[in-house]
Design an enzyme around this catalytic site. Structure first.
Site, PDB file in Angstrom:
ATOM      1  N   PHE A 135       0.801  -1.163  -0.152  1.00 43.29           N
ATOM      2  CA  PHE A 135       0.167  -0.481  -0.254  1.00 43.29           C
ATOM      3  C   PHE A 135       0.526   1.161   0.148  1.00 43.29           C
ATOM      4  CE2 PHE A 135      -2.822   3.258   2.208  1.00 43.29           C
ATOM      5  CZ  PHE A 135      -4.040   3.110   0.868  1.00 43.29           C
ATOM      6  N   ASP A 204       2.850  -6.189   8.217  1.00 43.88           N
ATOM      7  CA  ASP A 204       1.773  -4.903   8.330  1.00 43.88           C
ATOM      8  C   ASP A 204       0.303  -6.025   8.540  1.00 43.88           C
ATOM      9  OD1 ASP A 204      -0.462  -3.744   7.103  1.00 43.88           O
ATOM     10  OD2 ASP A 204       0.347  -1.879   6.257  1.00 43.88           O
ATOM     11  N   TYR A 229     -10.286  -0.531  11.489  1.00 45.28           N
ATOM     12  CA  TYR A 229     -11.767  -0.675  11.242  1.00 45.28           C
ATOM     13  C   TYR A 229     -12.688  -1.380   9.811  1.00 45.28           C
ATOM     14  CZ  TYR A 229      -8.631   2.183   8.176  1.00 45.28           C
ATOM     15  OH  TYR A 229      -6.887   2.121   6.916  1.00 45.28           O
ATOM     16  N   LYS A 230     -11.287  -2.804   9.532  1.00 43.14           N
ATOM     17  CA  LYS A 230     -11.269  -3.724   8.097  1.00 43.14           C
ATOM     18  C   LYS A 230     -12.238  -4.723   9.317  1.00 43.14           C
ATOM     19  CE  LYS A 230      -8.197  -1.909   5.816  1.00 43.14           C
ATOM     20  NZ  LYS A 230      -8.174  -1.025   4.585  1.00 43.14           N
ATOM     21  N   ARG A 378     -12.517  -5.395  -6.436  1.00 43.94           N
ATOM     22  CA  ARG A 378     -12.086  -6.173  -5.481  1.00 43.94           C
ATOM     23  C   ARG A 378     -13.949  -6.482  -4.944  1.00 43.94           C
ATOM     24  NH1 ARG A 378      -8.446  -3.331  -0.770  1.00 43.94           N
ATOM     25  NH2 ARG A 378     -10.348  -2.203  -0.377  1.00 43.94           N
TER      26      ARG A 378
END
Length: 403
Positions: A135, A204, A229-230, A378
């Site tokens: 990312f 990560d 938050y995922k 996705r």
């Protein structure tokens, strides 16, 4: 495909979905989330709202802040929340208590971890390896950390890390799951290779925490960072977490020493002396409202096995790929997510012409995924609230749009 064959396959897959949902041990958890008729397959960007959160946040605002005010730092446990909530996350990533602190953003924690890793590696090591598919923010931070520590940065694909390691390697920053493709990288073997080279491993976990077993302690990971938050459903902008392996904590030298990480925070001394244990990863005043919303969200995980979550995740993604193969005309989409279970996270990425427009139309028809440049649809599968009927419906709507 003849109309009769198509109808038969749809009927067969619908029956499979219904049978799988009926046998699903985790299906009862869906009622603990605020959901509607939409098929929500974007939990790998923002998890759905756990039903317990609104009431808890109201209590934090009205009673703890509104009535108790400053007393809540002690009486409501605000001061100890970063470590308490860290201990709640720990079993989900395979860590014992006392090694995770919650607070700050993912980016800030990546910065702490990378600079801290270089300092742990010691003199004579001046190179940081970073995941070439990472990312973007992780790459930006690695570059900044390198400038601060006198290191150089080299981007390599995870599979090339073992051959890229050398006596100059200080730290290696890798993603457990690739955010675009959903590829799961081999954390145990890569961590082992990094250690054999005398370097420090930083992982990560943003796309794996809450979706699959990680095994931080089991595999000897040095430092790790993850968002909440995922798949942990902590809410937009909920604080991230930092893991520092217990035997490294007394040597972890954070580049962001703050009063909250001082051994005597209320002593207000001008000389900095770091706290022991997980609090050494703290910086400033915790963001209490989002912190305690996260704590309420994590109650969903009580007595939930991460291994069962992983089993359902693989079943959901397998079933989605089966439905896509049966419903979508050949050649219209192509999966870039590995088919092998050992290489797959909890998402499926499909390459598709006009992907941006296709996703816009999917969302308009009640199937929410997301788009990634240049041509990726996705779909994230959160086993706590996504069912097999949702999966079949999503593939059917997709087929109707691209057929």
């Amino acid at each position: 495909m003849s109309e009769l064959t198509e109808r038969f396959e749809r009927s067969e897959l619908s029956i499979r979905a219904a049978e799988s949902d009926a046998a699903d041990e985790l299906a009862k958890l869906r009622s603990q989330f605020v959901l509607d008729d939409v098929v929500y397959l974007d939990g790998n960007s923002l998890g759905a709202l756990p039903a317990a959160v609104p009431g808890r946040v109201e209590d934090v605002v009205r009673r703890q802040w509104g009535e108790l005010r400053i007393r809540s730092w002690d009486e409501s446990g605000w001061w100890t929340a970063p470590e308490r909530i860290g201990d709640r996350i720990a079993p989900l990533v395979g860590a014992a208590a006392g090694q995770i602190v919650v607070g700050d953003s993912t980016s800030v924690n990546v910065f702490k971890a990378v600079v801290g890793a270089v300092r742990l590696a010691g003199e004579g090591r001046d190179e940081i390896l970073v995941d070439a598919t990472t990312f973007p923010t992780d790459g930006y931070i690695a570059q900044s950390a390198a400038r601060m520590t006198g290191c150089t940065v080299r981007a390599v694909t995870p599979r090339d890390v073992p051959s890229a390691l050398g006596p100059r390697t200080a730290a290696v920053l890798l993603n457990h799951v690739d955010y675009r493709t959903g590829r799961l990288h081999d954390l145990p073997s890569l961590t082992s290779a990094i250690h054999e080279a005398g370097a420090v491993a930083v992982w990560d976990l943003c796309h794996s925490a809450g979706a699959l077993p990680v095994g931080l302690d089991e595999h000897g990971v040095d430092l790790a960072v993850g968002c909440t938050y995922k798949y942990l459903n902590g809410g937009p902008g909920s604080p991230a977490f930092l893991y520092v392996r217990r035997d490294l904590q007394d040597r972890f030298d954070s580049p962001l020493p703050g009063w909250n990480s001082h051994v005597d925070p209320f002593g207000m001394r001008s000389e900095y002396e770091p706290a022991g244990g997980a609090p050494r990863g703290r910086v400033g005043t915790p963001d209490i409202l989002s912190m305690l919303a996260l704590e309420a969200a994590l109650e969903v995980w009580e007595e939930v096995s991460i291994e069962k979550v992983r089993t359902k995740s693989l079943a959901l993604t397998d079933f989605f790929l089966d439905c896509v193969a049966a419903y979508v005309p050949e050649g219209r989409v192509q999966s870039v997510t590995p088919s092998a279970h050992a290489d797959r996270g909890s998402q499926v990425a499909l390459r598709c012409d006009d992907a941006r427009e296709v996703m816009r139309r999917l969302i308009a028809q009640g199937v929410v995924g997301d788009f990634r440049e240049p041509d990726i649809l996705r779909f994230g599968f959160t086993p706590l609230y996504v069912g097999f009927g949702d999966v079949e419906r999503a593939a059917r709507v997709l087929a109707g749009l691209v057929g």
